[in-house]
Design a protein around this motif. Structure first.
Motif, PDB file in Angstrom:
ATOM      1  N   GLN A  30       0.867  -1.163   0.000  1.00 33.27           N
ATOM      2  CA  GLN A  30       0.000   0.000   0.000  1.00 33.27           C
ATOM      3  C   GLN A  30       0.913   1.224   0.000  1.00 33.27           C
ATOM      4  O   GLN A  30       1.642   1.457   0.963  1.00 33.27           O
ATOM      5  CB  GLN A  30      -0.911   0.004   1.233  1.00 33.27           C
ATOM      6  N   HIS A  31       0.895   1.965  -1.102  1.00 33.47           N
ATOM      7  CA  HIS A  31       1.720   3.172  -1.256  1.00 33.47           C
ATOM      8  C   HIS A  31       0.901   4.399  -0.882  1.00 33.47           C
ATOM      9  O   HIS A  31      -0.290   4.485  -1.184  1.00 33.47           O
ATOM     10  CB  HIS A  31       2.146   3.354  -2.722  1.00 33.47           C
ATOM     11  N   GLU A  48      -1.558   0.906  -5.114  1.00 29.62           N
ATOM     12  CA  GLU A  48      -1.052  -0.396  -4.700  1.00 29.62           C
ATOM     13  C   GLU A  48       0.164  -0.791  -5.523  1.00 29.62           C
ATOM     14  O   GLU A  48       0.515  -0.149  -6.503  1.00 29.62           O
ATOM     15  CB  GLU A  48      -2.151  -1.452  -4.857  1.00 29.62           C
ATOM     16  N   GLY A  49       0.780  -1.871  -5.088  1.00 26.34           N
ATOM     17  CA  GLY A  49       1.912  -2.428  -5.808  1.00 26.34           C
ATOM     18  C   GLY A  49       2.254  -3.792  -5.256  1.00 26.34           C
ATOM     19  O   GLY A  49       1.577  -4.321  -4.366  1.00 26.34           O
ATOM     20  N   SER A  50       3.317  -4.357  -5.792  1.00 25.39           N
ATOM     21  CA  SER A  50       3.806  -5.646  -5.303  1.00 25.39           C
ATOM     22  C   SER A  50       5.326  -5.663  -5.435  1.00 25.39           C
ATOM     23  O   SER A  50       5.910  -4.881  -6.184  1.00 25.39           O
ATOM     24  CB  SER A  50       3.177  -6.803  -6.084  1.00 25.39           C
ATOM     25  N   SER A  51       5.929  -6.554  -4.669  1.00 25.10           N
ATOM     26  CA  SER A  51       7.387  -6.652  -4.655  1.00 25.10           C
ATOM     27  C   SER A  51       7.782  -8.080  -4.319  1.00 25.10           C
ATOM     28  O   SER A  51       7.090  -8.764  -3.565  1.00 25.10           O
ATOM     29  CB  SER A  51       7.962  -5.696  -3.597  1.00 25.10           C
ATOM     30  N   SER A  52       8.904  -8.496  -4.870  1.00 20.93           N
ATOM     31  CA  SER A  52       9.459  -9.807  -4.552  1.00 20.93           C
ATOM     32  C   SER A  52      10.952  -9.638  -4.325  1.00 20.93           C
ATOM     33  O   SER A  52      11.667  -9.117  -5.190  1.00 20.93           O
ATOM     34  CB  SER A  52       9.195 -10.780  -5.701  1.00 20.93           C
ATOM     35  N   ASN A  66       9.885  -4.687  -8.312  1.00 17.52           N
ATOM     36  CA  ASN A  66       8.675  -3.976  -7.900  1.00 17.52           C
ATOM     37  C   ASN A  66       7.767  -3.678  -9.083  1.00 17.52           C
ATOM     38  O   ASN A  66       8.242  -3.278 -10.147  1.00 17.52           O
ATOM     39  CB  ASN A  66       9.056  -2.637  -7.259  1.00 17.52           C
ATOM     40  N   LEU A  67       6.477  -3.850  -8.867  1.00 14.31           N
ATOM     41  CA  LEU A  67       5.452  -3.406  -9.806  1.00 14.31           C
ATOM     42  C   LEU A  67       4.638  -2.356  -9.065  1.00 14.31           C
ATOM     43  O   LEU A  67       4.064  -2.636  -8.003  1.00 14.31           O
ATOM     44  CB  LEU A  67       4.569  -4.567 -10.255  1.00 14.31           C
TER      45      LEU A  67
END
Length: 179
Positions: A30-31, A48-52, A66-67
């Motif tokens: 959550q940005h 929003e986003g995602s990261s691995s 990161n997306l």
């Protein structure tokens, strides 16, 4: 002592290559970001986003992919972190996929009392600034939080301009871990 890539004095710590182990894995983000930086803007945008994240170099480095779902379109970026065992300091670089030939100035620092403090000298719109990354745990959830802040007065005062709250991408049951 100053890190060679920045004039900011840093104090060696008892950092460890395991400092970022809490962040290994996949995350939903959550940005919250100020629409404009260092202009007195008080308007925040949320997305929003995602990261691995995975460890590299035998644990002395890590990288996350990161997306980021900005309101005006998605983009990808990566973070590269490298641990210097001789100094106990981490260097952190950001590469924005929209500008693939421009690696940001590294922030340098370490963890103390469960918080990670990382600093760099940089410029924004031609103005000299100090950059601070702060890594903490949201105590109520035990989940990572990252904040970016800028200072125009050498670190006397800070404007927090980006906050990321991380939740595991999936719970043990395979369901989303965050509401």
């Amino acid at each position: 002592m100053a890190h060679p890539s920045t004039s900011i004095p840093v104090t060696p710590s008892i950092g460890a290559a395991t400092d970022f182990d809490f962040f290994v894995g996949s995350w939903q983000i959550q940005h919250r970001r100020l629409k404009e930086r260092l202009t007195g803007c008080q308007e925040w945008e949320q997305f929003e986003g995602s990261s691995s994240m995975q460890k590299l170099l035998g644990g002395h480095a890590n990288i996350d992919d990161n997306l980021i779902h900005l309101p005006d379109g998605d983009y990808r970026a990566l973070t590269l972190r490298s641990f210097n065992a001789a100094t106990g300091l981490w260097s952190i670089w950001w590469l924005d996929g929209r500008h693939p030939d421009q690696l940001d100035v590294p922030v340098v620092g370490s963890f103390k009392d469960g918080k990670g403090y990382f600093y760099a000298d940089d410029t924004l719109r031609g103005q000299a600034i100090r950059v601070r990354f702060l890594w903490t745990q949201r105590s109520e959830l035990g989940q990572p939080r990252w904040e970016q802040a800028f200072s125009t007065d050498g670190g006397v005062s800070w404007e927090v301009n980006w906050v990321m709250d991380f939740c595991p991408a999936e719970s043990l049951a395979g369901e989303p871990a965050c509401p």
